[in-house]
Each structure stands twice: as structure tokens, then as C-alpha cells.
Design an enzyme around this catalytic site. Sequence first.
Site, PDB file in Angstrom:
ATOM      1  N   HIS A  64       0.794  -1.236   0.000  1.00  0.00           N
ATOM      2  CA  HIS A  64       0.000   0.000   0.000  1.00  0.00           C
ATOM      3  C   HIS A  64       0.821   1.279   0.000  1.00  0.00           C
ATOM      4  CE1 HIS A  64       0.893  -0.123   4.308  1.00  0.00           C
ATOM      5  NE2 HIS A  64       0.684   1.164   4.295  1.00  0.00           N
TER       6      HIS A  64
HETATM    7  C1  UD1 Z   1      -1.521   5.588   6.234  1.00  0.00           C
HETATM    8  C2  UD1 Z   1      -0.183   5.977   6.857  1.00  0.00           C
HETATM    9  C3  UD1 Z   1       0.783   4.802   6.750  1.00  0.00           C
HETATM   10  C4  UD1 Z   1       0.183   3.528   7.319  1.00  0.00           C
HETATM   11  C5  UD1 Z   1      -1.155   3.266   6.639  1.00  0.00           C
HETATM   12  C6  UD1 Z   1      -1.813   2.041   7.213  1.00  0.00           C
HETATM   13  C7  UD1 Z   1       0.352   8.379   6.633  1.00  0.00           C
HETATM   14  C8  UD1 Z   1       1.250   9.373   5.966  1.00  0.00           C
HETATM   15  N1  UD1 Z   1       0.448   7.107   6.182  1.00  0.00           N
HETATM   16  O1  UD1 Z   1      -1.282   5.397   4.845  1.00  0.00           O
HETATM   17  O2  UD1 Z   1       1.954   5.101   7.474  1.00  0.00           O
HETATM   18  O3  UD1 Z   1       1.060   2.447   7.061  1.00  0.00           O
HETATM   19  O4  UD1 Z   1      -2.005   4.414   6.840  1.00  0.00           O
HETATM   20  O5  UD1 Z   1      -2.844   1.597   6.403  1.00  0.00           O
HETATM   21  O6  UD1 Z   1      -0.382   8.750   7.522  1.00  0.00           O
HETATM   22  N2  UD1 Z   1      -8.434   5.401   1.530  1.00  0.00           N
HETATM   23  C9  UD1 Z   1      -9.713   4.908   1.436  1.00  0.00           C
HETATM   24  N3  UD1 Z   1     -10.381   4.631   2.596  1.00  0.00           N
HETATM   25  C10 UD1 Z   1      -9.849   4.838   3.821  1.00  0.00           C
HETATM   26  C11 UD1 Z   1      -8.543   5.363   3.906  1.00  0.00           C
HETATM   27  C12 UD1 Z   1      -7.857   5.631   2.764  1.00  0.00           C
HETATM   28  O7  UD1 Z   1     -10.233   4.694   0.355  1.00  0.00           O
HETATM   29  O8  UD1 Z   1     -10.519   4.540   4.832  1.00  0.00           O
HETATM   30  C13 UD1 Z   1      -7.672   5.661   0.295  1.00  0.00           C
HETATM   31  C14 UD1 Z   1      -7.873   7.049  -0.250  1.00  0.00           C
HETATM   32  O9  UD1 Z   1      -7.749   6.985  -1.627  1.00  0.00           O
HETATM   33  C15 UD1 Z   1      -6.680   7.791   0.331  1.00  0.00           C
HETATM   34  C16 UD1 Z   1      -5.600   6.723   0.259  1.00  0.00           C
HETATM   35  O10 UD1 Z   1      -6.283   5.507   0.558  1.00  0.00           O
HETATM   36  O11 UD1 Z   1      -6.360   8.941  -0.359  1.00  0.00           O
HETATM   37  C17 UD1 Z   1      -4.473   6.925   1.210  1.00  0.00           C
HETATM   38  O12 UD1 Z   1      -4.968   6.996   2.550  1.00  0.00           O
HETATM   39  P1  UD1 Z   1      -4.135   7.794   3.672  1.00  0.00           P
HETATM   40  O13 UD1 Z   1      -4.839   7.710   4.964  1.00  0.00           O
HETATM   41  O14 UD1 Z   1      -3.784   9.142   3.171  1.00  0.00           O
HETATM   42  O15 UD1 Z   1      -2.779   7.004   3.778  1.00  0.00           O
HETATM   43  P2  UD1 Z   1      -2.482   5.430   3.786  1.00  0.00           P
HETATM   44  O16 UD1 Z   1      -1.920   5.080   2.464  1.00  0.00           O
HETATM   45  O17 UD1 Z   1      -3.629   4.627   4.292  1.00  0.00           O
END
Ligand code: UD1
Length: 360
Positions: free
Chosen positions: A205
Site C-alpha cells: 500500500h
Molecule cells: C496511512 C499511513 C501509513 C500507514 C497506513 C496504514 C500516513 C502518511 N500514512 O497510509 O503510514 O502504514 O495508513 O494503512 O499517515 N483510503 C480509502 N479509505 C480509507 C482510507 C484511505 O479509500 O478509509 C484511500 C484514499 O484513496 C486515500 C488513500 O487511501 O487517499 C491513502 O490513505 P491515507 O490515509 O492518506 O494514507 P495510507 O496510504 O492509508
Amino acid sequence: MKIISVVGARPQFVKLAPIHKAALAAGVEHVIVHTGQHYDPMLSDVFFEDLGIGAPDVHLGVGSGSHGVQTGAMLAALDAVFDEHRPDWVLVYGDTNSTVAAALSAVKMHIPVAHLEAGLRSFNRRMPEEHNRVMTDHAADLLLAPTQVAVDHLGDEGLAERTVLVGDVMTDVLFKVRDEVGARPSPLLAELGLEPGGYYVATIHRAENTDNPARLEEVVSALSGLDKPVVLLAHPRVVAKAAAHGISLTQGSLAAHQSLAYADLIAAALSSAGVVTDSGGLQKEAFLLRVPCTTVRTETEWVETVQLGWNVLANTAEEISASVTRPRPTETVEAPYGDGQAATRVIRELIRVASDRNLA
Ligand code: UD1
């Protein structure tokens, strides 16, 4: 004593579970604030329910966005929450945007901050998490380090006086869940027609592996060419990026599957032939379960897993394939992540330091 825990992303909910239990056992008032960074039920609600945490007391509903937008929205919302509760501690977890936002809001309001999982370093300045960790450690008043290596990093940065070695709280949960699922076969086996030891579990991810189409293509092609079925437990980020890049996550040996609840993930990993991941937590969980791990990154914060032979860093398609099919590592009795009692130590330290502060 009153502690506010601020969490927002999946691995933080896992770490929260033993802390919440230990706080209640010690008679501490524990307020849980969910920033809303993760909002999909399988990334959030299922952890609160299955790990017995109950519902968060406050939900900020921040959601996704660029780093600045997401972190800024959390900062703006947290000031009022901390002001209302005026806790003895704000406890922040790991290295996400939720971590750094809560640390920054609290220190500016002169509320003591404790950082759980302090001192981890990848020394890769392109990782957003590395900046989150470094800034949080330097802002916090108490650094709760999971390993001796983390303690040493904090010492190197002049932070030894604020540092305490408590062990790793994820180990607390993992041992408990492992014992619960140990006797039951993973539901994934029946669902996908897999044999114990006849498949690999993968999670990918991180931005470094998903955001650039050529890089994601390389990782997908490495996984799809492996010698056994690979179940990719797909985080929404990799699903979204693969769709945007026009890359199929189900091809060759590779089959995408939705994310699993924590106990199901542990059961799936436990009966697999190996784990392939870029997650921080899963590398360590694989080690604790004694399942060989391949980490699709150029460095790791959990260096002990590599030193003991249970984890191999592999970045190119050839490296990934060679690592996944390597012979089983030598058994070890080393326990670099503690004894599964870290959360009790965390709460004890928070009580001790707060009462010293009140006496001073
Ligand atoms: C975040 C953490 C990472 C951790 C990971 C665990 C940061 C910088 N990164 O990364 O360290 O390892 O969580 O999973 O904080 N999205 C959804 N649904 C959700 C959440 C996210 O669809 O409930 C999608 C969206 O497109 C979003 C993308 O995932 O833009 C990234 O989500 P984000 O929370 O920004 O970071 P993670 O990649 O999950």
C-alpha cells in the site's frame, strides 16, 4: 489521571486495543479521539469492534486528502478537543499524519505528549512517515520506545532523557490473537480453496510502491509470477492506484481480495507459506508468528527481523522471487519486541511521570 489517545489509521487501532485495556485496568480515564484518516469499515470499525475497544469518544471525520490538507484539518479540529478535555497526557501512536497533527496541536497548548513507538527510523527522507516520526519525537515530552535499537536512535538525536524502553504493544495483541485463532483454520482457506502452506499472503500500500505506474507494474508482475497462489489483501490505496494506472491486481498467481479483520489476517498469515508486504506491522507480526517474510522496500525500521533471518528486503522482481522461495530461516528464541506486556508498562510510565510532574 486522564489520557487522550489520538488515532486515525488501521495500525493505530491495533496498538490502541492493549493500551485501552491497560488504562481501564489501572483506573485511568481514557478518552479516544479518532481523526477519521481511515474511514472504510474494514480499515476502521471492524478493529474497534473485534479488538474490544468500543466506539471512539470523539470522531473528527477528517477523511482523505493531500498530506497538508489532511494534517491541517486534523490540527484545526484537535485544538478544541484538547481544550475541552485538558488531559494529563495526549498519547500519539506510530508515524501517520494523525500522529504528527496531534503531537503538534498538544505541545502548542502546553499539554504533555507521549509518543508510543518512538525512535523508529528508516533514514529514508522520501517517506512521509519518516518526517512524521522525527517531528513527533522531537516535539514529545515522553518517548516510549519499542526496542533497544529505537532507544539508541533517540540517544543519537539527543533525546535520551525523555526515553523509556517499554517493548512493543503490537506484540501484546498479536500473542493474544495468535492463541485465539491458533486452533481454527483461516476462513480464507475454505473461501479460496487454498491448502495450509500452499499460498502466500501479500499486502502492498505504500506510496513508494503504488503511486508510480511503472513501480506498481513491477511489483504486480513479481507477485503474479510466484510459484504459489498469492492473496493480495488490498488496501483501498492500491485498489485506487491500480485502477487509475490500468493495472489488474488479479493476474497469474496473484488474486486481489478485500482487506481482512485483524484475527482473520493473523490466521491467514499463520497458515501461509510466507508473507510479502510493505507494511511495517505485518513484517513484525510475521516474525512473531515465525512465518518467513519478504519486505518490498529498500529499508526497514524493524531491523531485528532482518538480522535474525526471518525478513528479507527485496525491491526488484528478481529479488522478490528469490526471497519468497528461499529456504526456511533458522529457528530463534530471540525476543527483540518484548514479552507481550508493553501496554501495562506504558500506562505505568504515564502515571509515574505525571505524578512526578505534579510533585515538582
Ligand atoms: C496511512 C499511513 C501509513 C500507514 C497506513 C496504514 C500516513 C502518511 N500514512 O497510509 O503510514 O502504514 O495508513 O494503512 O499517515 N483510503 C480509502 N479509505 C480509507 C482510507 C484511505 O479509500 O478509509 C484511500 C484514499 O484513496 C486515500 C488513500 O487511501 O487517499 C491513502 O490513505 P491515507 O490515509 O492518506 O494514507 P495510507 O496510504 O492509508
